[in-house]
Design a protein around this motif. Sequence first.
Motif, short mmCIF file in Angstrom:
data_model
loop_
_atom_site.label_atom_id
_atom_site.label_comp_id
_atom_site.label_asym_id
_atom_site.label_seq_id
_atom_site.Cartn_x
_atom_site.Cartn_y
_atom_site.Cartn_z
N PHE A 56 0.82 -1.21 0.00
CA PHE A 56 0.00 0.00 0.00
C PHE A 56 0.86 1.26 0.00
O PHE A 56 0.67 2.17 -0.82
CB PHE A 56 -0.92 -0.01 1.22
CG PHE A 56 -1.74 1.24 1.36
CD1 PHE A 56 -2.85 1.45 0.55
CD2 PHE A 56 -1.40 2.22 2.28
CE1 PHE A 56 -3.61 2.60 0.66
CE2 PHE A 56 -2.15 3.37 2.40
CZ PHE A 56 -3.26 3.56 1.59
N MET A 57 1.83 1.31 0.92
CA MET A 57 2.68 2.50 1.04
C MET A 57 3.61 2.64 -0.16
O MET A 57 3.88 3.75 -0.62
CB MET A 57 3.50 2.43 2.33
CG MET A 57 2.68 2.35 3.61
SD MET A 57 1.51 3.72 3.80
CE MET A 57 2.61 5.11 3.97
N PHE B 213 3.10 1.72 -3.32
CA PHE B 213 2.40 2.27 -4.48
C PHE B 213 2.12 3.76 -4.30
O PHE B 213 2.20 4.53 -5.26
CB PHE B 213 1.10 1.51 -4.73
CG PHE B 213 1.28 0.27 -5.53
CD1 PHE B 213 1.58 0.34 -6.88
CD2 PHE B 213 1.18 -0.98 -4.94
CE1 PHE B 213 1.76 -0.81 -7.63
CE2 PHE B 213 1.37 -2.14 -5.67
CZ PHE B 213 1.65 -2.05 -7.03
N ALA B 214 1.81 4.13 -3.08
CA ALA B 214 1.55 5.55 -2.81
C ALA B 214 2.81 6.39 -3.07
O ALA B 214 2.76 7.41 -3.76
CB ALA B 214 1.07 5.73 -1.37
N VAL B 215 3.94 5.92 -2.52
CA VAL B 215 5.20 6.65 -2.72
C VAL B 215 5.60 6.66 -4.18
O VAL B 215 6.02 7.70 -4.73
CB VAL B 215 6.32 6.04 -1.85
CG1 VAL B 215 7.67 6.67 -2.19
CG2 VAL B 215 6.02 6.23 -0.37
N THR C 109 3.72 6.42 -6.89
CA THR C 109 2.85 7.30 -7.67
C THR C 109 3.24 8.76 -7.49
O THR C 109 3.39 9.51 -8.47
CB THR C 109 1.38 7.09 -7.27
OG1 THR C 109 1.04 5.71 -7.41
CG2 THR C 109 0.45 7.93 -8.14
N VAL C 110 3.42 9.17 -6.24
CA VAL C 110 3.82 10.55 -5.96
C VAL C 110 5.20 10.83 -6.55
O VAL C 110 5.46 11.91 -7.09
CB VAL C 110 3.81 10.83 -4.43
CG1 VAL C 110 4.34 12.22 -4.12
CG2 VAL C 110 2.40 10.67 -3.87
N ASN D 122 7.34 6.12 4.96
CA ASN D 122 6.68 6.41 3.69
C ASN D 122 5.78 7.63 3.75
O ASN D 122 5.66 8.38 2.78
CB ASN D 122 5.90 5.18 3.21
CG ASN D 122 6.79 4.11 2.62
OD1 ASN D 122 7.58 4.37 1.73
ND2 ASN D 122 6.68 2.90 3.14
N ILE D 123 5.17 7.86 4.90
CA ILE D 123 4.35 9.06 5.05
C ILE D 123 5.22 10.31 4.92
O ILE D 123 4.88 11.27 4.21
CB ILE D 123 3.60 9.05 6.41
CG1 ILE D 123 2.50 8.00 6.39
CG2 ILE D 123 3.01 10.43 6.70
CD1 ILE D 123 1.83 7.78 7.73
N ILE E 269 6.36 10.86 1.28
CA ILE E 269 5.31 11.45 0.45
C ILE E 269 5.22 12.95 0.69
O ILE E 269 5.11 13.75 -0.25
CB ILE E 269 3.95 10.77 0.73
CG1 ILE E 269 3.97 9.33 0.17
CG2 ILE E 269 2.81 11.56 0.12
CD1 ILE E 269 2.76 8.51 0.57
N TRP F 203 -3.20 2.78 -13.60
CA TRP F 203 -2.37 3.46 -12.61
C TRP F 203 -1.58 4.63 -13.20
O TRP F 203 -1.62 5.75 -12.68
CB TRP F 203 -1.44 2.42 -11.97
CG TRP F 203 -0.45 2.96 -10.97
CD1 TRP F 203 -0.63 4.01 -10.11
CD2 TRP F 203 0.86 2.45 -10.73
NE1 TRP F 203 0.50 4.18 -9.34
CE2 TRP F 203 1.44 3.25 -9.69
CE3 TRP F 203 1.61 1.40 -11.26
CZ2 TRP F 203 2.72 3.02 -9.21
CZ3 TRP F 203 2.89 1.18 -10.77
CH2 TRP F 203 3.44 1.98 -9.75
#
Length: 512
Positions: free
Chosen positions: A22-23, A25-27, A29-30, A167-168, A171, A332
């Motif tokens: 989850f983390m 893919f978030a990182v 993408t950003v 990861n937060i 981002i 994506w």
Amino acid sequence: MRTINSFKNILFGLSGQFISVFMGFAVRTVFIYSLGIEYMGIDGLFSSILIMLSLANLGFDTAIIYSLYKPLAENDIQKIKALMNLYQKAYRIIGLIIFLLGMILFPFIPFLIKDGKIINHLNIIYFLFLVNSVLSYYFVYKQAIIIADQKTYIISKIHNYFIVFSNIIQILILLMTKNYILLLSFQVLIRIIENVYIVGKVHKLYPFLKGKNNVQLNKNDKKEFFKNLYSLFLYKVSGVVINGTDNIIIARYVGIIQVGMYSNYLLIISTLSTFISHVFYSLNSSVGNLVVTEEKEKKYFIFRVIHFANFWVYGLTTLLIWNLINPFIIIWLGKEFVFNKLILFSILLNFLTAGMQSASTTYRQTTGLFNKGKYRPIIAAVINIVLSLILVRIIGITGVFIGTVVSRLCTYFWYDPFIIYKYIFGKPVKRYFLRYAIYFTLIVLSIFITETIFLFSFSNLIFRTFSSLIIPNALFYIVFRKTKEFIYLKSVVNNVLGIGKRKILKKKSTSL
């Protein structure tokens, strides 16, 4: 106890992978939208260079973990302290060697990238990658005792917390600054904090490792250790070359943008691969304990069970990736980030042949068969480099992955099971290859069935996912439902989930 520890290791390993997926893919993408695909290519390239530099590790980690199985089982504290002392000294030297080798490479970095002029501050970026890699060697050696003691879940639990926090922050850095150098600097800092925390946990669990440790191995133990280490180093060379050269060759002969595109596929595939390998790697310490305490037939049966589980999991995953990864990447990131089916086929063939090797790798490492065929890994490395360099000029990026597959098939594929069956089980290896052929045929058949269905029907992502899960599982179940391996795995899963206990309790309550 082995089973409990194995499933704790698997549980926390898998939960960590869910968080990482989850983390991650978030990182990613950003990252792509903030910095561009070129920087993602640089990330993949420098990671591969550091994999190559990790040759200096020599295989100490595997040798130490293998050597710790017996003294941990016998509670031989002095032997444990001697091994950990050796590991500490070795890794301090290894960290220094990697740093020096990395600095020697500094002037050559621009020449490794076909279109490297599009990236600013290349040397600073590379230096931060190098520092991040080197610093871990001064802490990570303490983790060996936790892994050998069948408690990998402790490390996984700690890592899960740091993944979320790290990861937060990454981002936020990307969104607020779009500064890659600041991002890498934070990664270095968080790596240090996590490793220091794990060292503190090790000292709580094994207080005899706190403080100064001057205990030495005796002459015979040291001789045996370094004999195994030499053979492991040769395996390490092969593994590093096979896994670390692909991005370097692609960057040099195809382009850094293609490295970035491949890194998107690699993120998905390596995430799934790591997810799966957590299951099988979590069994290593338990298999190591089994090897030193159980009879030959028990060892053989458990090998067959692991190989069977290996096939089912990797076969199903290969089918899911084949049918879903391109539609997913289109949703994506867009169509311009998608590889054609031929490139995807070569990537997945590499994934499957490596994954199906897991059972053999587990037994080779945990039974100490380091010295058998010790020069074969060098042959694999040479085949891989030569074929990849030739084929990349002929068929492009596909040739890089085909070269890797062929090198593995010519060496590890047949020799690892051969020595295990000969020296550990005392049985003919043809039984292994017969099972492998059946397993591989069923995987291919599953792909053919789903491709046929999608060709003659409406197939959106949901329908593809549903079909890719139902068809192979149904086929595998029909073929193997009465085999000993399937029955054993089913009973283990039922026991872990408490299904058997619930049935017994239900019967008792009914009778009352």
